[in-house]
Design a protein around this motif. Structure first.
Motif, PDB file in Angstrom:
ATOM      1  N   SER A  83       1.035  -1.098   0.270  1.00  0.00           N
ATOM      2  CA  SER A  83       0.140   0.105  -0.323  1.00  0.00           C
ATOM      3  C   SER A  83       0.844   1.114   0.123  1.00  0.00           C
ATOM      4  O   SER A  83       1.704   1.405   0.731  1.00  0.00           O
ATOM      5  CB  SER A  83      -0.791   0.614   1.415  1.00  0.00           C
ATOM      6  OG  SER A  83      -1.521   1.697   1.581  1.00  0.00           O
ATOM      7  N   TRP A 126      -0.399   4.725   0.754  1.00  0.00           N
ATOM      8  CA  TRP A 126      -0.646   5.332   1.222  1.00  0.00           C
ATOM      9  C   TRP A 126      -0.579   5.698   2.631  1.00  0.00           C
ATOM     10  O   TRP A 126      -0.294   4.161   3.513  1.00  0.00           O
ATOM     11  CB  TRP A 126      -2.331   5.048   1.475  1.00  0.00           C
ATOM     12  CG  TRP A 126      -3.009   4.656  -0.243  1.00  0.00           C
ATOM     13  CD1 TRP A 126      -3.985   3.422  -0.355  1.00  0.00           C
ATOM     14  CD2 TRP A 126      -3.400   5.552  -1.045  1.00  0.00           C
ATOM     15  NE1 TRP A 126      -3.582   3.904  -2.098  1.00  0.00           N
ATOM     16  CE2 TRP A 126      -3.946   5.162  -2.374  1.00  0.00           C
ATOM     17  CE3 TRP A 126      -3.559   6.577  -1.301  1.00  0.00           C
ATOM     18  CZ2 TRP A 126      -4.133   5.778  -3.690  1.00  0.00           C
ATOM     19  CZ3 TRP A 126      -3.631   7.793  -2.207  1.00  0.00           C
ATOM     20  CH2 TRP A 126      -3.702   7.047  -3.210  1.00  0.00           C
ATOM     21  N   VAL A 139      -7.764  11.118  -0.353  1.00  0.00           N
ATOM     22  CA  VAL A 139      -7.964  10.121  -1.490  1.00  0.00           C
ATOM     23  C   VAL A 139      -9.315   9.875  -2.134  1.00  0.00           C
ATOM     24  O   VAL A 139     -10.386  10.155  -1.579  1.00  0.00           O
ATOM     25  CB  VAL A 139      -7.773   8.398  -0.799  1.00  0.00           C
ATOM     26  CG1 VAL A 139      -6.643   8.287  -0.933  1.00  0.00           C
ATOM     27  CG2 VAL A 139      -8.873   8.131   0.528  1.00  0.00           C
ATOM     28  N   HIS A 140      -9.302   8.809  -3.228  1.00  0.00           N
ATOM     29  CA  HIS A 140     -11.411   9.146  -3.818  1.00  0.00           C
ATOM     30  C   HIS A 140     -11.468   7.250  -3.947  1.00  0.00           C
ATOM     31  O   HIS A 140     -10.760   6.958  -4.306  1.00  0.00           O
ATOM     32  CB  HIS A 140     -11.018   9.818  -4.963  1.00  0.00           C
ATOM     33  CG  HIS A 140     -11.239  11.533  -4.662  1.00  0.00           C
ATOM     34  ND1 HIS A 140     -11.305  11.805  -6.006  1.00  0.00           N
ATOM     35  CD2 HIS A 140     -11.866  11.933  -3.831  1.00  0.00           C
ATOM     36  CE1 HIS A 140     -11.082  13.240  -5.637  1.00  0.00           C
ATOM     37  NE2 HIS A 140     -11.931  13.269  -3.976  1.00  0.00           N
ATOM     38  N   ASP A 141     -12.118   7.085  -3.634  1.00  0.00           N
ATOM     39  CA  ASP A 141     -12.699   5.471  -4.082  1.00  0.00           C
ATOM     40  C   ASP A 141     -12.798   5.456  -5.889  1.00  0.00           C
ATOM     41  O   ASP A 141     -13.468   6.036  -5.980  1.00  0.00           O
ATOM     42  CB  ASP A 141     -14.051   5.421  -3.011  1.00  0.00           C
ATOM     43  CG  ASP A 141     -14.756   4.049  -3.967  1.00  0.00           C
ATOM     44  OD1 ASP A 141     -14.247   3.430  -4.304  1.00  0.00           O
ATOM     45  OD2 ASP A 141     -15.760   3.983  -2.999  1.00  0.00           O
ATOM     46  N   ARG A 142     -12.535   4.612  -6.315  1.00  0.00           N
ATOM     47  CA  ARG A 142     -12.060   4.818  -8.052  1.00  0.00           C
ATOM     48  C   ARG A 142     -13.843   4.151  -8.335  1.00  0.00           C
ATOM     49  O   ARG A 142     -13.696   4.212  -9.279  1.00  0.00           O
ATOM     50  CB  ARG A 142     -11.339   3.244  -7.945  1.00  0.00           C
ATOM     51  CG  ARG A 142      -9.637   3.617  -7.179  1.00  0.00           C
ATOM     52  CD  ARG A 142      -8.646   2.604  -8.064  1.00  0.00           C
ATOM     53  NE  ARG A 142      -7.060   2.819  -8.029  1.00  0.00           N
ATOM     54  CZ  ARG A 142      -6.878   3.941  -9.163  1.00  0.00           C
ATOM     55  NH1 ARG A 142      -7.254   3.999  -9.724  1.00  0.00           N
ATOM     56  NH2 ARG A 142      -5.250   4.149  -8.917  1.00  0.00           N
ATOM     57  N   VAL A 190      -7.072   9.307   4.449  1.00  0.00           N
ATOM     58  CA  VAL A 190      -6.692   8.203   5.672  1.00  0.00           C
ATOM     59  C   VAL A 190      -6.209   8.515   6.346  1.00  0.00           C
ATOM     60  O   VAL A 190      -5.855   9.238   6.779  1.00  0.00           O
ATOM     61  CB  VAL A 190      -5.353   7.594   5.199  1.00  0.00           C
ATOM     62  CG1 VAL A 190      -5.123   6.509   5.161  1.00  0.00           C
ATOM     63  CG2 VAL A 190      -5.309   7.225   3.282  1.00  0.00           C
ATOM     64  N   VAL A 202     -10.876   4.779   6.160  1.00  0.00           N
ATOM     65  CA  VAL A 202     -10.385   6.962   5.721  1.00  0.00           C
ATOM     66  C   VAL A 202     -12.005   7.151   6.341  1.00  0.00           C
ATOM     67  O   VAL A 202     -13.093   6.396   6.952  1.00  0.00           O
ATOM     68  CB  VAL A 202     -10.625   6.289   4.329  1.00  0.00           C
ATOM     69  CG1 VAL A 202     -10.001   6.366   3.511  1.00  0.00           C
ATOM     70  CG2 VAL A 202     -12.599   6.267   3.685  1.00  0.00           C
ATOM     71  N   PHE A 233     -11.403  -0.036   3.577  1.00  0.00           N
ATOM     72  CA  PHE A 233     -11.221  -0.164   1.455  1.00  0.00           C
ATOM     73  C   PHE A 233      -9.917  -1.702   1.538  1.00  0.00           C
ATOM     74  O   PHE A 233      -8.626  -1.438   2.035  1.00  0.00           O
ATOM     75  CB  PHE A 233     -10.497   1.187   1.026  1.00  0.00           C
ATOM     76  CG  PHE A 233     -11.971   1.601   0.406  1.00  0.00           C
ATOM     77  CD1 PHE A 233     -13.283   1.326   0.077  1.00  0.00           C
ATOM     78  CD2 PHE A 233     -12.115   2.656   1.440  1.00  0.00           C
ATOM     79  CE1 PHE A 233     -14.309   2.342  -0.382  1.00  0.00           C
ATOM     80  CE2 PHE A 233     -13.348   3.682   1.547  1.00  0.00           C
ATOM     81  CZ  PHE A 233     -14.420   3.258   0.247  1.00  0.00           C
ATOM     82  N   ARG A 245      -8.322   0.013  -4.367  1.00  0.00           N
ATOM     83  CA  ARG A 245      -9.253  -0.128  -4.947  1.00  0.00           C
ATOM     84  C   ARG A 245      -9.154   2.084  -4.323  1.00  0.00           C
ATOM     85  O   ARG A 245      -9.792   2.977  -5.387  1.00  0.00           O
ATOM     86  CB  ARG A 245     -10.643   0.119  -3.653  1.00  0.00           C
ATOM     87  CG  ARG A 245     -11.706   0.467  -4.023  1.00  0.00           C
ATOM     88  CD  ARG A 245     -13.176  -0.088  -3.541  1.00  0.00           C
ATOM     89  NE  ARG A 245     -14.173   0.453  -3.822  1.00  0.00           N
ATOM     90  CZ  ARG A 245     -15.349   0.422  -2.929  1.00  0.00           C
ATOM     91  NH1 ARG A 245     -15.916  -1.126  -2.503  1.00  0.00           N
ATOM     92  NH2 ARG A 245     -16.194   0.930  -3.673  1.00  0.00           N
ATOM     93  N   LEU A 246      -7.955   2.203  -4.164  1.00  0.00           N
ATOM     94  CA  LEU A 246      -8.609   4.283  -3.730  1.00  0.00           C
ATOM     95  C   LEU A 246      -7.415   4.838  -4.892  1.00  0.00           C
ATOM     96  O   LEU A 246      -6.754   4.352  -5.188  1.00  0.00           O
ATOM     97  CB  LEU A 246      -7.627   4.340  -2.257  1.00  0.00           C
ATOM     98  CG  LEU A 246      -8.616   3.613  -1.416  1.00  0.00           C
ATOM     99  CD1 LEU A 246      -7.940   3.920   0.594  1.00  0.00           C
ATOM    100  CD2 LEU A 246     -10.041   4.657  -1.444  1.00  0.00           C
ATOM    101  N   GLU A 247      -7.190   6.259  -4.933  1.00  0.00           N
ATOM    102  CA  GLU A 247      -6.821   6.406  -5.961  1.00  0.00           C
ATOM    103  C   GLU A 247      -6.437   7.864  -5.365  1.00  0.00           C
ATOM    104  O   GLU A 247      -7.277   8.249  -3.912  1.00  0.00           O
ATOM    105  CB  GLU A 247      -7.448   6.695  -8.068  1.00  0.00           C
ATOM    106  CG  GLU A 247      -8.690   7.698  -7.044  1.00  0.00           C
ATOM    107  CD  GLU A 247      -9.153   7.610  -8.868  1.00  0.00           C
ATOM    108  OE1 GLU A 247      -8.703   7.078  -9.431  1.00  0.00           O
ATOM    109  OE2 GLU A 247     -10.354   8.334  -8.793  1.00  0.00           O
TER     110      GLU A 247
END
Length: 216
Positions: free
Chosen positions: A4, A6, A12-15, A25, A61, A95, A99-101
């Protein structure tokens, strides 16, 4: 296990969300998603996310508004423990890391500060100063010949510290002042001092600029 990238405090955003809200986070675990239970769904995180590696680490998050309202004095370098999250009765989300961006907004383009026009450059140098007019004290800032010098090692070190903290940075024309943006807030700093910006990261910035100044 999938790594990870992060860290605590990242935005972050949820893809998988077509219109995601910014999330922060607040905790990370090495526990793989396949071993992370979701009691309210009676399943594991991996089973709830079949499109992502089952051995991905878990990232937890809080949405930005919830975090700001419930933990206004939170130190973005310190995780919020799961007992604290559970006791707060807040809805937090876990998550699989992939899956996070990044949810960091791109740095806004400000025509007043992006131009190469000499008059604009001069006025920018003026706004670094204090209460009086920009031309009240002609000795307050370095002469234009100073602007041709490269940024010092201390300035470069400070910029790297801010970049590593997830901020978007640029060094201004005076080669001493750094413009740093995060979560839509913009700050202007130098080693040892925060010049502008009253957002939620100011206290953290004050610690960083002082630390860089002292270590150099």
């Amino acid at each position: 296990m999938t790594d990870s990238r992060w860290t605590i405090g990242d935005v972050v955003h949820d893809r998988d969300d077509d219109d995601p809200d910014p999330a922060i986070v607040v905790n990370t675990r090495d526990t793989p998603a396949e071993e992370w239970d979701l009691p309210r769904l009676d399943t594991t995180l991996a089973e709830d996310n079949p499109d992502y590696p089952s051995d991905a680490p878990v990232v937890t998050v809080l949405f930005e508004d919830t975090l700001t309202d419930s933990f206004p004095d939170w130190d973005r370098n310190a995780p919020i423990s799961y007992p604290t999250l559970d006791d707060s009765d807040l809805r937090y989300y876990s998550f699989p890391a992939p899956r996070l961006e990044s949810g960091e907004p791109p740095e806004a383009t400000d025509p007043a500060t992006e131009t190469d026009d000499e008059a604009t450059s001069s006025s920018r140098t003026g706004e670094c100063e204090t209460d009086g007019p920009a031309d009240a004290d002609t000795d307050a800032e370095p002469s234009t010949s100073d602007a041709s010098q490269e940024p010092s090692e201390t300035v470069r070190t400070l910029q790297k510290r801010l970049d590593d903290g997830g901020m978007t940075t640029t060094i201004e024309d005076d080669n001493r002042t750094i413009r740093a943006s995060k979560l839509g807030e913009t700050y202007r700093v130098r080693p040892g001092e925060v010049l502008d910006g009253e957002g939620p990261f100011r206290s953290r910035l004050e610690d960083i600029v002082t630390d860089v100044q002292d270590s150099n």
